[in-house]
Design a protein around this motif. Structure first.
Motif, short mmCIF file in Angstrom:
data_model
loop_
_atom_site.label_atom_id
_atom_site.label_comp_id
_atom_site.label_asym_id
_atom_site.label_seq_id
_atom_site.Cartn_x
_atom_site.Cartn_y
_atom_site.Cartn_z
N THR A 13 -5.65 -2.01 -7.74
CA THR A 13 -4.24 -2.29 -8.02
C THR A 13 -3.85 -1.51 -9.27
N TYR A 14 -2.78 -0.72 -9.20
CA TYR A 14 -2.31 0.01 -10.38
C TYR A 14 -1.77 -0.97 -11.41
N PRO A 15 -1.77 -0.53 -12.69
CA PRO A 15 -1.33 -1.45 -13.76
C PRO A 15 0.07 -2.04 -13.52
N ASP A 16 0.91 -1.33 -12.75
CA ASP A 16 2.25 -1.88 -12.51
C ASP A 16 2.26 -2.91 -11.38
N GLY A 17 1.07 -3.22 -10.85
CA GLY A 17 0.99 -4.26 -9.83
C GLY A 17 0.93 -3.74 -8.40
N LYS A 18 1.06 -2.41 -8.22
CA LYS A 18 1.01 -1.85 -6.86
C LYS A 18 -0.43 -1.90 -6.32
N GLU A 19 -0.59 -2.64 -5.22
CA GLU A 19 -1.91 -2.72 -4.58
C GLU A 19 -2.12 -1.48 -3.73
N ALA A 20 -2.92 -0.54 -4.22
CA ALA A 20 -3.06 0.74 -3.51
C ALA A 20 -4.21 0.73 -2.52
N LEU A 21 -5.29 0.02 -2.84
CA LEU A 21 -6.43 -0.07 -1.92
C LEU A 21 -6.76 -1.55 -1.73
N GLY A 38 -3.34 9.92 6.74
CA GLY A 38 -2.50 8.73 6.62
C GLY A 38 -1.19 9.13 5.98
N PRO A 39 -0.17 8.30 6.13
CA PRO A 39 1.15 8.66 5.60
C PRO A 39 1.15 8.71 4.07
N ASN A 40 2.21 9.25 3.51
CA ASN A 40 2.39 9.25 2.05
C ASN A 40 2.27 7.82 1.54
N GLY A 41 1.54 7.67 0.45
CA GLY A 41 1.44 6.34 -0.16
C GLY A 41 0.40 5.45 0.48
N SER A 42 -0.39 5.98 1.43
CA SER A 42 -1.37 5.12 2.11
C SER A 42 -2.61 4.86 1.26
N GLY A 43 -2.80 5.68 0.20
CA GLY A 43 -3.93 5.42 -0.71
C GLY A 43 -4.99 6.50 -0.71
N LYS A 44 -4.70 7.63 -0.05
CA LYS A 44 -5.71 8.70 0.05
C LYS A 44 -6.13 9.21 -1.33
N SER A 45 -5.14 9.55 -2.17
CA SER A 45 -5.47 10.09 -3.48
C SER A 45 -6.18 9.04 -4.35
N THR A 46 -5.69 7.83 -4.28
CA THR A 46 -6.31 6.75 -5.07
C THR A 46 -7.78 6.59 -4.67
N LEU A 47 -8.04 6.67 -3.38
CA LEU A 47 -9.42 6.55 -2.90
C LEU A 47 -10.28 7.69 -3.45
N PHE A 88 -7.99 17.86 -7.31
CA PHE A 88 -6.83 16.99 -7.46
C PHE A 88 -5.68 17.43 -6.55
N GLN A 89 -4.85 16.46 -6.19
CA GLN A 89 -3.68 16.80 -5.37
C GLN A 89 -2.75 17.74 -6.13
N ASP A 90 -2.55 17.47 -7.43
CA ASP A 90 -1.63 18.29 -8.21
C ASP A 90 -2.42 19.23 -9.12
P1 ADP Z 1 -1.42 9.01 -0.81
O1 ADP Z 1 -2.33 9.95 -1.54
O2 ADP Z 1 -1.98 8.55 0.50
O3 ADP Z 1 -0.03 9.54 -0.67
P2 ADP Z 1 -1.61 7.41 -3.22
O4 ADP Z 1 -3.05 7.06 -3.39
O5 ADP Z 1 -1.07 8.51 -4.06
O6 ADP Z 1 -1.32 7.67 -1.68
O7 ADP Z 1 -0.73 6.14 -3.52
C1 ADP Z 1 -1.03 4.87 -2.98
C2 ADP Z 1 -0.01 3.88 -3.51
O8 ADP Z 1 -0.18 3.72 -4.91
C3 ADP Z 1 1.44 4.34 -3.32
O9 ADP Z 1 2.22 3.21 -3.04
C4 ADP Z 1 1.80 4.92 -4.66
O10 ADP Z 1 3.17 4.83 -4.90
C5 ADP Z 1 1.00 4.07 -5.62
N1 ADP Z 1 0.61 4.82 -6.82
C6 ADP Z 1 -0.02 6.00 -6.89
N2 ADP Z 1 -0.25 6.37 -8.17
C7 ADP Z 1 0.27 5.39 -8.93
C8 ADP Z 1 0.35 5.16 -10.33
N3 ADP Z 1 -0.15 6.02 -11.21
N4 ADP Z 1 0.95 4.02 -10.75
C9 ADP Z 1 1.45 3.13 -9.87
N5 ADP Z 1 1.39 3.28 -8.53
C10 ADP Z 1 0.82 4.38 -8.06
#
Ligand code: ADP
Ligand code: MG
Length: 249
Positions: A13-21, A38-47, A88-90
């Motif tokens: 879960t990101y510090p702002d509360g978003k449950e990413a995985l 997976g679609p944008n925001g699915s959690g690929k980068s976070t994983l 990295f993605q970016d």
């Molecule tokens: P993907 O790579 O599949 O597009 P991400 O892993 O980037 O997905 O993001 C997964 C979720 O976490 C999304 O809802 C995204 O908005 C959120 N997210 C990604 N990075 C951050 C961050 N630094 N702070 C808060 N939320 C984030």
């Protein structure tokens, strides 16, 4: 087959509360090449950021990531970062030196390679990435596709056993894509590739993992998963053109 990557019930879960995985489990065998779609925001980068402990709180407490049998921990983070090369993605998150040479040399220098070995490694990595002659250029003045190739060269220069690549073909022109496919095919290492480039997945990855909303929704043979139009549409993807003729309607 030994496992190169083992992920067990990974939640983040990101510090702002978003449950990413939301509880991800899978293994990747040594030498396997797996597509992560997976679609944008699915959690690929976070994983991918968890595979070498980039996210600040992913080292402690989670006990979820094992690389070549070693649980990722504070004590082995630097050796695991050497084993897992993360693109990295970016590219701007990865490039920080005034010249391309210094950027690509950074990893091998950190490993304490002697300078002549660093030079040879950098030259080889730059040539693999199609960037011979770019040594003195400033990474910040390159096109985004060129930047991405500098990042790739930097990762390859570290000769990792596992490649975790985040959208490696985005912003590459068709020739850049083809040469990246060839490079990846020629490297006998374990690969996990997050991408929207489904044609690349069909070409390179025998197996695909589909992520949606922080969960694995499918994991299996690429032709089966990506050929399943219903599954693809349900998760914001589409059946790749190169698979279309295989199942004519
Ligand atoms: P993907 O790579 O599949 O597009 P991400 O892993 O980037 O997905 O993001 C997964 C979720 O976490 C999304 O809802 C995204 O908005 C959120 N997210 C990604 N990075 C951050 C961050 N630094 N702070 C808060 N939320 C984030
Ligand atoms: Mg991403």
């Amino acid at each position: 087959m030994n496992n190169a990557i083992e992920v067990t019930n990974l939640k983040y879960t990101y510090p702002d509360g978003k449950e990413a995985l939301r509880g991800i489990s899978f293994t990747v065998g040594e030498g396997e090449c797996v597509g992560l779609v997976g679609p944008n925001g699915s959690g690929k980068s976070t994983l991918l950021l968890h595979l070498n402990g980039i996210l600040p709180d992913s080292i402690e407490g989670s006990n979820a990531v094992t690389i070549h049998g070693n649980l990722l921990s504070e004590g082995n983070i630097s050796s695991i970062r050497r084993e897992v090369g993360l693109l990295f993605q970016d590219p701007d998150d990865q490039l920080f030196c005034p010249t391309v040479y210094e950027d690509v040399a950074f990893g091998p220098q950190q490993f304490g390679f002697p300078e002549n070995q660093v030079r040879a490694t950098v030259a080889h990595a730059l040539s693999l990435a199609g960037l011979s002659g770019f040594e003195k250029r400033s990474p910040h003045h390159l096109s985004i596709g060129e930047k991405r190739r500098v990042c790739l060269a930097g990762v390859l220069a570290c000769e990792p056993k596992v490649l975790a690549l985040d959208e490696p073909t985005s912003n590459l022109d068709p020739r850049g894509k083809r040469s990246l496919h060839e490079i990846l095919q020629s490297l006998p290492v374990t690969k996990l590739i997050a991408t929207h480039d489904l044609e690349m997945v069909v070409e390179l990855c025998a197996r695909t993992i589909v992520l949606d909303n922080g969960m694995i929704v499918a994991d299996g043979p690429t032709s089966e998963l990506l050929g399943n139009e219903e599954l693809m549409l349900k998760h914001g993807l589409e059946k790749p053109h190169i698979l279309r003729h295989r199942h004519p309607h």
